[in-house]
Design a protein around this motif. Structure first.
Motif, PDB file in Angstrom:
ATOM      1  N   GLU A 169      -1.124   2.641   8.755  1.00  0.00           N
ATOM      2  CA  GLU A 169      -2.064   2.959   7.686  1.00  0.00           C
ATOM      3  C   GLU A 169      -3.303   3.550   8.333  1.00  0.00           C
ATOM      4  O   GLU A 169      -3.743   3.088   9.376  1.00  0.00           O
ATOM      5  N   SER A 218      -9.477  11.387   5.238  1.00  0.00           N
ATOM      6  CA  SER A 218      -9.719  10.162   4.502  1.00  0.00           C
ATOM      7  C   SER A 218      -8.470   9.319   4.716  1.00  0.00           C
ATOM      8  O   SER A 218      -7.585   9.710   5.436  1.00  0.00           O
ATOM      9  N   SER A 219      -8.384   8.225   4.066  1.00  0.00           N
ATOM     10  CA  SER A 219      -7.255   7.345   4.398  1.00  0.00           C
ATOM     11  C   SER A 219      -5.922   7.959   4.006  1.00  0.00           C
ATOM     12  O   SER A 219      -5.865   8.971   3.325  1.00  0.00           O
ATOM     13  N   LYS A 237      -7.356   4.859   8.458  1.00  0.00           N
ATOM     14  CA  LYS A 237      -8.694   4.675   7.887  1.00  0.00           C
ATOM     15  C   LYS A 237      -9.437   5.987   8.060  1.00  0.00           C
ATOM     16  O   LYS A 237      -9.008   6.847   8.829  1.00  0.00           O
ATOM     17  N   PRO A 238     -10.557   6.172   7.377  1.00  0.00           N
ATOM     18  CA  PRO A 238     -11.249   7.464   7.496  1.00  0.00           C
ATOM     19  C   PRO A 238     -11.674   7.702   8.937  1.00  0.00           C
ATOM     20  O   PRO A 238     -12.284   6.840   9.564  1.00  0.00           O
ATOM     21  N   ASN A 284       0.831  -1.205   0.000  1.00  0.00           N
ATOM     22  CA  ASN A 284       0.000   0.000   0.000  1.00  0.00           C
ATOM     23  C   ASN A 284       0.859   1.247   0.000  1.00  0.00           C
ATOM     24  O   ASN A 284       0.563   2.234  -0.673  1.00  0.00           O
ATOM     25  N   THR A 310      -5.816   2.014  11.261  1.00  0.00           N
ATOM     26  CA  THR A 310      -6.772   0.938  10.989  1.00  0.00           C
ATOM     27  C   THR A 310      -7.026   0.107  12.231  1.00  0.00           C
ATOM     28  O   THR A 310      -8.061  -0.554  12.350  1.00  0.00           O
ATOM     29  N   ILE A 347     -17.425   1.007   1.207  1.00  0.00           N
ATOM     30  CA  ILE A 347     -16.515   2.117   1.498  1.00  0.00           C
ATOM     31  C   ILE A 347     -17.323   3.371   1.816  1.00  0.00           C
ATOM     32  O   ILE A 347     -17.028   4.105   2.773  1.00  0.00           O
ATOM     33  N   ASP A 399     -18.719   3.112   5.280  1.00  0.00           N
ATOM     34  CA  ASP A 399     -17.672   3.289   6.307  1.00  0.00           C
ATOM     35  C   ASP A 399     -17.329   4.759   6.478  1.00  0.00           C
ATOM     36  O   ASP A 399     -17.249   5.257   7.606  1.00  0.00           O
ATOM     37  N   VAL A 400     -17.124   5.425   5.343  1.00  0.00           N
ATOM     38  CA  VAL A 400     -16.700   6.837   5.426  1.00  0.00           C
ATOM     39  C   VAL A 400     -17.785   7.668   6.096  1.00  0.00           C
ATOM     40  O   VAL A 400     -17.510   8.485   6.973  1.00  0.00           O
TER      41      VAL A 400
END
Lengths: 322, 202
Positions: free
Chosen positions: B113, B133-134, B115-116, A251, B97, B188, B191-192
């Motif tokens: 990483e 956002s991510s 996540k939103p 990623n 995350t 997605i 989730d957002v």
């Protein structure tokens, strides 16, 4: 010949108007000369046509320069704002252009439109040299081309090595979504160990530096991290993510590629507008100089034809008087 | 004659020495260019200057200090702007995350990483909230934190009605989705929007 001169003189007196006579003469003399006798002295009509076309070209290039200047102003702000985007990746993963991998993909970024000076040729030269650098007995490198101009140049000798070519990038407003979709397409269709993005970085309106940014695939990152060197302390970083390290690295690599591409595309667009500004500026200056030279020639030709007229009239008149 | 010979020798050795580096005060501890790359380039294309690399355009980061510094230096960058660059703060909480992760000075080096979700920046009593956002959050050993996100808005600019509408719309899409791709996209969206609504409330 004396009769012809007298006839011409008579015609001129018939058309006498309040205008001063040399203006009349200068406007009538060249066309009359051309119509009546074929070549009689140098024709000023040709010079005048040339002057008109050079003046039009000067206007066009001046307008193009203004347009390029306004476009540059708009896009320079965005390019400078996007410069913070790739720095964290370089801080984490370092910059390893001398990495030794099997599959190199050279992403060349160029413009679609011409008349922008030498930046596209520079990018293509650098790409060709990068290809020579990264090719070897068990290494290979291929091209992904963005932009018409590089495609036209590279297709002549490296047609077999071009994997993908993308044009009309700037048709819509450049934004991150478009570039990330593009990056996704490239990553899906091309096998790579290292991606080398070649573009012109915008330093100032007159200076553009060819730059190459290197992005390694996750496997190569792991390999280099184990080998030590610049990426050696990558293992010290804990991975927060719940997934395996290789997924996170993948990623990260994809994100890095799209960020670097976004910055590279914006910088190249800036450089293109800047180069076009200076190219159009020097071309309008050249047109101005050419116009000066042509004006001198025109005046000389005009004066010579007037002198010839005068001589003929006077010699005709003196012949009459005897 | 000997004087001339020595003068010539000296001048030739001076010419053979590489050009004196101008402005040596500009050089920092790390080299500005990868020497191996430059050497390899010279072999392939001796008449061309090698292209620059990103390293030469970056300000080098300070090395890891021996004691934990008091402040965390945060760089928060988006594609369109650098929201925060080099700002010294006390703490940053990012939506990783695995959940909300707090970053303090002296945090272990981490790659996280995102996540939103809601990101907060604490400086003294001042708290700034952003919805990101991510993206990724990188914490380095020298108490530098780099947060890279695709989109971020301050929370006070989010309209709650639109959030509710979006949530309803995507839930409906999820229920009526047929292919995997549509399901993933609708998921997605859900989730957002749920992260947005919890960010607005929390």
């Amino acid at each position: 010949m004396a009769m012809a001169a007298l006839r011409r003189e008579g015609k001129r007196f018939a058309l006498t108007s309040p205008n001063p006579i040399n203006v009349l003469r200068s406007s009538l003399a060249p066309s009359e000369e051309r119509m009546s006798l074929g070549v009689r002295g140098i024709s000023t009509q040709i010079v005048r046509n040339r002057m008109k076309s050079v003046k039009n070209i000067q206007k066009i290039t001046k307008a193009m320069k203004m347009v390029a200047a306004s476009k540059l102003r708009a896009i320079q702000v965005r390019a400078e704002n996007s410069r913070g985007l790739w720095q964290p990746f370089t801080a984490l993963l370092g910059d390893t252009p001398s990495v030794d991998v099997k599959k190199n993909v050279i992403v060349t970024i160029s413009s679609d439109k011409g008349l922008c000076g030498g930046i596209n040729s520079t990018s293509v030269k650098i790409s060709r040299a990068m290809r020579r650098l990264t090719s070897g007995p068990d290494k290979e490198s291929t091209y992904v081309i963005l932009g018409e101009k590089a495609k036209a140049q590279l297709i002549r000798d490296s047609r077999n090595f071009i994997e993908l070519s993308i044009t009309e990038l700037q048709k819509n407003f450049l934004n991150y979504t478009q570039v990330s979709v593009l990056a996704d397409e490239i990553l899906k269709n091309v096998e790579y160990d290292a991606l080398r993005v070649v573009f012109n970085k915008f330093q100032s309106v007159v200076s553009f530096l060819p730059t190459t940014a290197t992005i390694l695939s996750p496997e190569v990152v792991e390999r280099e991290a184990e080998a030590g060197g610049k990426l050696g302390d990558l293992d010290a970083y804990e991975i927060e993510g719940g997934e395996t390290k290789s997924e996170i690295l993948q990623n990260l690599a994809e994100f890095q590629f799209s960020c670097v591409m976004f910055n590279a595309v914006l910088e190249n667009a800036c450089s293109e507008q800047g180069a076009r500004m200076s190219a159009m500026d020097s071309s309008s200056r050249n047109a101005g100089e050419m116009l000066d030279r042509l004006t001198l020639t025109y005046n000389r030709t005009r004066q010579a034809s007037i002198t010839t007229e005068l001589i003929e009239i006077i010699s005709g008149a003196s012949a009459l008087e005897g | 004659m000997f004087r001339q010979a020595t003068a010539r020798l000296l001048s030739r050795s001076a010419a053979a020495r590489p050009k004196a580096r101008p402005f040596s005060t500009d050089l920092e501890s790390a080299p500005a260019a990868d020497q191996a790359f430059v050497d390899a380039w010279k072999k392939v294309a001796p008449n061309m200057d090698p292209p620059k690399t990103p390293l030469s355009f970056m300000k080098p980061r300070p090395p890891t200090p021996s004691s934990i510094p008091s402040k965390l230096t945060v760089n928060f960058s988006l594609p369109y702007a650098s929201e925060l660059s080099g700002k010294e703060v006390d703490m940053v909480i990012v939506p990783a995350t695995t959940g909300q992760m707090g970053i303090l000075p002296g945090h272990v080096p981490t790659i996280a990483e995102l996540k939103p979700g809601l990101m907060t920046v604490h400086e003294g009593n001042d708290v700034q909230k952003y919805f990101v956002s991510s993206g990724f959050a990188l914490v380095h050993a020298n108490s530098y934190a780099d947060i890279i996100a695709v989109e971020a808005v301050p929370v006070n600019r989010i309209d709650p009605n639109l959030v509710q509408k979006g949530l309803a719309e995507f839930t409906q899409k999820l229920n009526s989705a047929s292919t995997d791709l549509e399901k993933a996209e609708a998921q997605i969206g859900v989730d957002v929007h749920s992260a947005l609504s919890s960010a607005l409330s929390g």
